[in-house]
Enzyme design. Structure first.
Site: not given
Ligand code: GLU
Length: 482
Positions: A253-257
């Site tokens: 995920s984008k959020r978790d980089g």
């Protein structure tokens, strides 16, 4: 035999998802393995807005990884243009051809009408599908509406009974009930194609023989096949690829980089390691080999060994592999890549980066871990006197104090501050004192580094710090010992 032609068809979003890079890689490997062509097509149909620099991100990523395309927007080719927005005008005639063939039809339903019918269906707990309302219009009614300039879309006329099946190279026989199929829009009110339509037309016109793409397209493929059949075109072979996951439950995920290629490059993973590792997420060579150059991957690649279970992207494994790649890097290349990371904590200190790089190369797992590993060189960390305790070295705070007192004047006396001299002079002094090496060198290293684990031993660190800083740290540490 017809030439194998694969394509990578990204939508320019500004980022390259790791799953996308892997799709491109497999399409590239498959083409090259079979002596075929790898084509890059930019799919910017349906794109809400233009993203500045988005195609460059795609170019840079593929090029950086060594996947050169044989045909594409920048290099051209016989089947161009290779950017969908430049092909806009090409699609309408194909849709009209389908209308003539009875495989597609004009639909004049307004958005309001559709919304109403959708709401009614949803109220009944049904999934809304276009109800073929306009399929029942007579030829005359249609012509009248067209002549009057009534806005329309063109829809595919899907069968409602039976099933559509195809054989996927990875997933085998796939079939879906036709009752699931929606009469998808091929041409929108503005005359532009939908993404699904453009994709099929382009694959055909570009002579694509093998479509490699994410498995999220498994269920749209029957609709694509209806189009091929209606045109009487040959259906390409399909190679659908499983999703790249962080673990069994989570997508990257984008959020978790951890979703984008650039996330990893910015952290200091090597492209070669990333590509090597990505190749193995979802495919295996059938033996226990783990390290592959691009040429070796081309040689070993076989679609039969693509997995049907999700590919788990294990960062720990990637990191391990990255460390191996870094250790084997050409030294100058390592130094060049490490320098900006050294600079983050040591800029302006005039430290011997070459020597530091020699000490760091085999210890670097990922470049972004360097600053924390060398921060002690910039600034003496706080540490407790307990750190001097070492059973095997027969050292504790008391011994440390005695031995540091012994070695301090010796080091102050060193005129030429280089590693060899520091080593020779300190070792001679230890010899003369009759003490054990470890009992002197262990506390010396603690006293000047403040930590138990360091890249290099006491002499290397003393050399890197320079004489003034080394002596200052020794005195400070001695003062702390009371
Ligand atoms: N443009 C699509 C995507 O970025 C590619 C679909 C395909 O390969 O057919 O997901």
């Amino acid at each position: 035999m017809t030439e194998v032609r694969t394509r990578f068809a990204p939508s320019p979003t500004g980022f390259m998802h790791l799953g996308g890079v892997r799709t491109a890689l497999y399409a590239y490997l498959f083409a090259k393995k079979n002596g075929g062509k790898f084509i890059l097509r930019i799919e910017d149909t349906d794109q809400e807005r233009f993203v500045e620099g988005a195609t460059e991100v795609i170019y840079d990523t593929l090029k950086g990884c060594g996947m050169d395309w044989d045909e594409g927007p920048d290099v051209g080719g016989d089947y161009g243009p290779y950017v969908q927005s430049e092909r806009k005008h090409m699609y309408l005639p194909y849709a009209q051809e389908l209308v003539e063939k009875g495989a597609a039809y004009y639909c004049f339903c307004t958005k309001e009408e559709l919304d109403e019918r959708r709401a009614a269906a949803e109220a009944k707990g049904e999934v809304f599908k276009y109800d073929k309302h306009c399929l029942n219009l007579s030829k005359e009614e249609i012509q009248e509406k067209l002549d009057a300039g009534t806005p329309y879309v063109i829809r595919l006329n899907c069968p409602t009974e039976g099933e559509s099946a195809y054989d996927d190279e990875v997933f085998g026989h796939i079939s879906f009930p036709n009752s699931d199929l929606d009469d998808m829009v091929l041409i929108k009110q503005d005359g532009m194609p939908t993404y699904n339509f453009a994709n099929v037309i382009d694959d055909h016109l570009m002579g694509i023989t093998h479509v490699l793409r994410g498995m999220e397209y498994l269920s749209s493929t029957p609709k694509y096949n209806l189009l091929y059949k209606a045109f009487g075109w040959e259906i390409p072979k399909y190679v659908h690829l499983t999703t790249v996951m962080r673990d069994a439950q989570h997508k990257l995920s984008k959020r978790d980089g951890d979703a984008y290629y650039s996330d990893f490059i910015e952290k200091g993973y090597l492209k070669e390691a990333l590509i090597n590792y990505l190749a193995l997420v979802g495919w295996n060579p059938g033996d226990d080999r783990e390290f592959f150059t691009m040429d070796e991957l081309i040689d070993a690649f076989d679609v039969k060994r693509l997995n049907t279970s999700p590919g788990i992207f294990d960062v720990t494994k990637l990191t391990w592999m990255n460390a191996q790649y870094i250790a084997k890097m050409d030294f100058d290349a390592y130094l060049e890549m490490a320098t900006p990371w050294f600079d983050k904590v040591l800029a302006g200190k005039g430290m011997d980066y070459k020597r530091l790089a020699e000490l760091m190369q085999s210890r670097t797992e990922v470049f972004n871990r360097i600053p924390d590993m060398i921060r002690f060189l910039a600034e003496m960390p706080e540490f407790s006197d307990e750190l001097y305790f070492h059973k095997k070295m027969k050292c504790d705070a008391q011994v440390a104090k005695e031995n540091l007192q012994l070695v301090l004047p010796v080091m102050e006396g060193i005129e030429k501050w280089n590693e060899q001299n520091i080593h020779d002079i300190v070792m001679a002094a230890i010899q003369e004192s009759g003490k054990k090496n470890g009992a002197v060198l262990w506390p010396l290293r603690i006293a000047i580094s403040g930590q138990a684990n360091t890249p290099g031993g006491a002499f290397e660190i003393a050399y890197l710090l320079g004489k003034d800083e080394t002596i200052r740290r020794m005195k400070d540490s001695l003062a702390k010992l009371g």
